[in-house]
Every structure is written in structure tokens, then in C-alpha cells.
Design a protein around this motif. Structure first.
Motif, PDB file in Angstrom:
ATOM      1  N   HIS A   1       0.858  -1.566  -0.074  1.00 15.44           N
ATOM      2  CA  HIS A   1      -0.124   0.158   0.129  1.00 15.44           C
ATOM      3  C   HIS A   1       0.830   1.645   0.135  1.00 15.44           C
ATOM      4  O   HIS A   1       1.170   1.720   1.101  1.00 15.44           O
ATOM      5  CB  HIS A   1      -1.097   0.117   1.338  1.00 15.44           C
ATOM      6  CG  HIS A   1      -1.792  -1.077   1.009  1.00 15.44           C
ATOM      7  ND1 HIS A   1      -1.844  -2.423   1.233  1.00 15.44           N
ATOM      8  CD2 HIS A   1      -3.502  -1.204   1.057  1.00 15.44           C
ATOM      9  CE1 HIS A   1      -3.058  -3.201   1.323  1.00 15.44           C
ATOM     10  NE2 HIS A   1      -3.971  -2.592   0.850  1.00 15.44           N
TER      11      HIS A   1
ATOM     12  N   GLU B   1       0.602   4.403  -0.975  1.00 15.03           N
ATOM     13  CA  GLU B   1       0.447   5.784   0.147  1.00 15.03           C
ATOM     14  C   GLU B   1       0.457   5.321   1.901  1.00 15.03           C
ATOM     15  O   GLU B   1       1.065   6.075   2.346  1.00 15.03           O
ATOM     16  CB  GLU B   1      -0.996   6.026  -0.286  1.00 15.03           C
ATOM     17  CG  GLU B   1      -1.524   6.727  -1.837  1.00 15.03           C
ATOM     18  CD  GLU B   1      -2.623   7.518  -2.321  1.00 15.03           C
ATOM     19  OE1 GLU B   1      -3.574   6.779  -1.234  1.00 15.03           O
ATOM     20  OE2 GLU B   1      -2.266   7.840  -3.023  1.00 15.03           O
ATOM     21  N   ARG B   2      -0.063   4.974   2.166  1.00 17.90           N
ATOM     22  CA  ARG B   2       0.149   4.192   3.323  1.00 17.90           C
ATOM     23  C   ARG B   2       1.660   3.510   4.039  1.00 17.90           C
ATOM     24  O   ARG B   2       1.703   3.446   5.154  1.00 17.90           O
ATOM     25  CB  ARG B   2      -0.815   2.683   4.240  1.00 17.90           C
ATOM     26  CG  ARG B   2      -1.719   3.693   3.972  1.00 17.90           C
ATOM     27  CD  ARG B   2      -3.115   2.107   4.100  1.00 17.90           C
ATOM     28  NE  ARG B   2      -4.163   2.314   3.707  1.00 17.90           N
ATOM     29  CZ  ARG B   2      -4.718   0.721   3.260  1.00 17.90           C
ATOM     30  NH1 ARG B   2      -4.862   0.107   4.128  1.00 17.90           N
ATOM     31  NH2 ARG B   2      -5.412   0.731   2.731  1.00 17.90           N
TER      32      ARG B   2
ATOM     33  N   CYS C   1     -17.768  -1.937  -5.571  1.00 15.77           N
ATOM     34  CA  CYS C   1     -16.166  -1.493  -4.074  1.00 15.77           C
ATOM     35  C   CYS C   1     -16.680   0.451  -4.713  1.00 15.77           C
ATOM     36  O   CYS C   1     -17.479   0.862  -6.111  1.00 15.77           O
ATOM     37  CB  CYS C   1     -15.257  -1.806  -5.723  1.00 15.77           C
ATOM     38  SG  CYS C   1     -14.729  -3.208  -5.332  1.00 15.77           S
TER      39      CYS C   1
ATOM     40  N   VAL D   1     -13.463   5.435  -3.862  1.00 18.06           N
ATOM     41  CA  VAL D   1     -12.473   5.815  -3.486  1.00 18.06           C
ATOM     42  C   VAL D   1     -10.720   5.589  -3.954  1.00 18.06           C
ATOM     43  O   VAL D   1     -10.358   3.907  -3.763  1.00 18.06           O
ATOM     44  CB  VAL D   1     -11.773   5.640  -1.632  1.00 18.06           C
ATOM     45  CG1 VAL D   1     -11.262   5.880  -0.745  1.00 18.06           C
ATOM     46  CG2 VAL D   1     -14.025   5.814  -1.314  1.00 18.06           C
ATOM     47  N   HIS D   2     -10.243   6.431  -3.797  1.00 16.46           N
ATOM     48  CA  HIS D   2      -8.503   6.033  -4.748  1.00 16.46           C
ATOM     49  C   HIS D   2      -7.221   5.705  -3.530  1.00 16.46           C
ATOM     50  O   HIS D   2      -6.858   6.800  -3.221  1.00 16.46           O
ATOM     51  CB  HIS D   2      -7.774   7.074  -5.435  1.00 16.46           C
ATOM     52  CG  HIS D   2      -6.399   7.019  -6.083  1.00 16.46           C
ATOM     53  ND1 HIS D   2      -6.587   5.361  -6.914  1.00 16.46           N
ATOM     54  CD2 HIS D   2      -5.458   6.702  -5.854  1.00 16.46           C
ATOM     55  CE1 HIS D   2      -5.199   5.406  -8.174  1.00 16.46           C
ATOM     56  NE2 HIS D   2      -4.913   6.930  -6.977  1.00 16.46           N
ATOM     57  N   SER D   3      -6.967   4.521  -3.464  1.00 16.03           N
ATOM     58  CA  SER D   3      -6.258   3.870  -2.276  1.00 16.03           C
ATOM     59  C   SER D   3      -5.207   2.739  -2.778  1.00 16.03           C
ATOM     60  O   SER D   3      -5.744   1.805  -2.413  1.00 16.03           O
ATOM     61  CB  SER D   3      -6.739   3.975  -1.022  1.00 16.03           C
ATOM     62  OG  SER D   3      -5.751   3.338   0.223  1.00 16.03           O
ATOM     63  N   PRO D   4      -4.147   3.254  -3.843  1.00 22.74           N
ATOM     64  CA  PRO D   4      -3.718   2.215  -4.533  1.00 22.74           C
ATOM     65  C   PRO D   4      -2.856   0.596  -3.478  1.00 22.74           C
ATOM     66  O   PRO D   4      -2.743   1.217  -2.232  1.00 22.74           O
ATOM     67  CB  PRO D   4      -2.648   3.277  -5.112  1.00 22.74           C
ATOM     68  CG  PRO D   4      -2.592   4.216  -4.666  1.00 22.74           C
ATOM     69  CD  PRO D   4      -3.499   4.150  -3.776  1.00 22.74           C
ATOM     70  N   VAL D   5      -3.227  -0.015  -4.283  1.00 22.27           N
ATOM     71  CA  VAL D   5      -2.947  -1.502  -3.922  1.00 22.27           C
ATOM     72  C   VAL D   5      -2.125  -2.175  -4.978  1.00 22.27           C
ATOM     73  O   VAL D   5      -2.237  -2.320  -5.550  1.00 22.27           O
ATOM     74  CB  VAL D   5      -3.666  -2.629  -2.521  1.00 22.27           C
ATOM     75  CG1 VAL D   5      -4.868  -2.624  -4.073  1.00 22.27           C
ATOM     76  CG2 VAL D   5      -2.955  -3.587  -2.451  1.00 22.27           C
TER      77      VAL D   5
ATOM     78  N   GLU E   1      -1.562  -3.423  -9.855  1.00 26.72           N
ATOM     79  CA  GLU E   1      -1.632  -2.201  -9.144  1.00 26.72           C
ATOM     80  C   GLU E   1      -3.119  -2.275  -9.477  1.00 26.72           C
ATOM     81  O   GLU E   1      -3.496  -1.607 -10.465  1.00 26.72           O
ATOM     82  CB  GLU E   1      -1.039  -0.602  -9.235  1.00 26.72           C
ATOM     83  CG  GLU E   1      -1.832   0.332  -8.653  1.00 26.72           C
ATOM     84  CD  GLU E   1      -0.566   1.699  -8.276  1.00 26.72           C
ATOM     85  OE1 GLU E   1      -0.877   2.477  -8.039  1.00 26.72           O
ATOM     86  OE2 GLU E   1       0.633   1.571  -8.870  1.00 26.72           O
TER      87      GLU E   1
ATOM     88  N   ASN F   1      -7.658   0.031  -5.285  1.00 25.87           N
ATOM     89  CA  ASN F   1      -8.463  -0.108  -3.960  1.00 25.87           C
ATOM     90  C   ASN F   1      -8.620  -1.252  -3.846  1.00 25.87           C
ATOM     91  O   ASN F   1      -8.445  -2.202  -3.985  1.00 25.87           O
ATOM     92  CB  ASN F   1      -9.549   0.777  -3.185  1.00 25.87           C
ATOM     93  CG  ASN F   1     -10.844   0.498  -4.172  1.00 25.87           C
ATOM     94  OD1 ASN F   1     -10.899  -0.666  -4.221  1.00 25.87           O
ATOM     95  ND2 ASN F   1     -11.608   1.333  -4.216  1.00 25.87           N
ATOM     96  N   ASP F   2      -8.146  -2.345  -2.330  1.00 27.74           N
ATOM     97  CA  ASP F   2      -8.208  -3.620  -1.305  1.00 27.74           C
ATOM     98  C   ASP F   2      -9.477  -3.770  -2.007  1.00 27.74           C
ATOM     99  O   ASP F   2      -9.443  -5.454  -3.176  1.00 27.74           O
ATOM    100  CB  ASP F   2      -8.538  -3.917  -0.427  1.00 27.74           C
ATOM    101  CG  ASP F   2      -6.767  -2.876   0.538  1.00 27.74           C
ATOM    102  OD1 ASP F   2      -6.090  -4.264   0.076  1.00 27.74           O
ATOM    103  OD2 ASP F   2      -7.079  -2.662   0.878  1.00 27.74           O
TER     104      ASP F   2
END
Length: 122
Positions: free
Chosen positions: A34, A36-37, A80, A83-87, A105, A108-109
């Protein structure tokens, strides 16, 4: 004679063991990053028999077997968010003896799980 009896017993045990050759071995390192995290998680997955540190190894092996070793498929129909939260999902290792390398990529999850099933559910 004791050596003969021991040899017979050892031979019988070896004959009853499941055949596992390097040509059919499955051993994968699955990783979720992740960016961004700043987090990363990895597990191992072995199949035939299912094992490793994957929490649902039997199910993941079954899905991989059903897809012929394919890690991704079309969306499974779940809803889904946008929300953009790439994984980044990665797999490295061997599937039934063949070297594999997978890296995709997802936004999100939820999107990733929709397209990879239980293989990356850890």
C-alpha cells in the motif's frame, strides 16, 4: 535379518508417501503493498497439499487451480467505492513447477479482491 526387515519397512513408507517433484511444486510469495500508507504484507502459499502462512491456503490453491494458475480474472460483481487507495499485488515463485511473476496495481483493496478472489485475501 534385522537389516532386511528395516529395509522393507523403510521401502514401504517411501512408497506410500505422496509423490512431489520439483516439476509439480507450488511455492509462492504473495505480497500486498500500500504505497500511500507505506505498508507491506507478505505470506507464503504452497499447494498440493495446501499450506504456508496464507490464512486460506486451501481456498486460494483451489481458485488458482481452477484458473490454471491465473492470479487475476474479471470483476466478481461486488460493489466497490471509487476511493483511490492504491494497492499493488505481487506473486513470485513457482506454480506447478513453472516460474511465475505477477504484479498489478489496483485502485483499492475492494477492486483487488474483486479481481483476485481469495489469493490475495490476507
Amino acid at each position: 535379518m534385522p537389516n532386511l526387515a528395516t529395509s522393507v519397512i523403510v521401502g514401504a513408507v517411501i512408497a506410500l508417501m505422496p509423490a512431489s517433484s520439483p516439476e509439480s511444486a507450488t511455492s509462492l510469495r504473495l505480497t500486498l503493498d500500500h504505497p500511500e500508507r507505506g505498508t507491506s504484507r507478505s505470506v507464503t502459499l504452497r499447494c498440493d497439499p495446501p499450506g504456508g502462512s496464507h490464512p486460506e491456503a486451501a481456498r486460494a490453491c483451489s481458485e488458482l487451480s481452477g484458473s490454471g494458475g491465473g492470479f487475476a480474472h474479471g470483476p466478481d460483481g461486488r460493489m466497490c467505492t471509487a476511493v483511490h487507495s492504491p494497492v499493488v499485488a505481487r506473486a513470485d515463485g513457482r506454480w506447478r513447477g513453472k516460474a511465475v511473476r505477477f504484479r498489478v496495481e489496483y485502485g483499492n483493496d475492494c477492486v483487488m479482491r474483486s479481481r483476485t478472489g481469495s489469493v490475495f485475501a490476507f
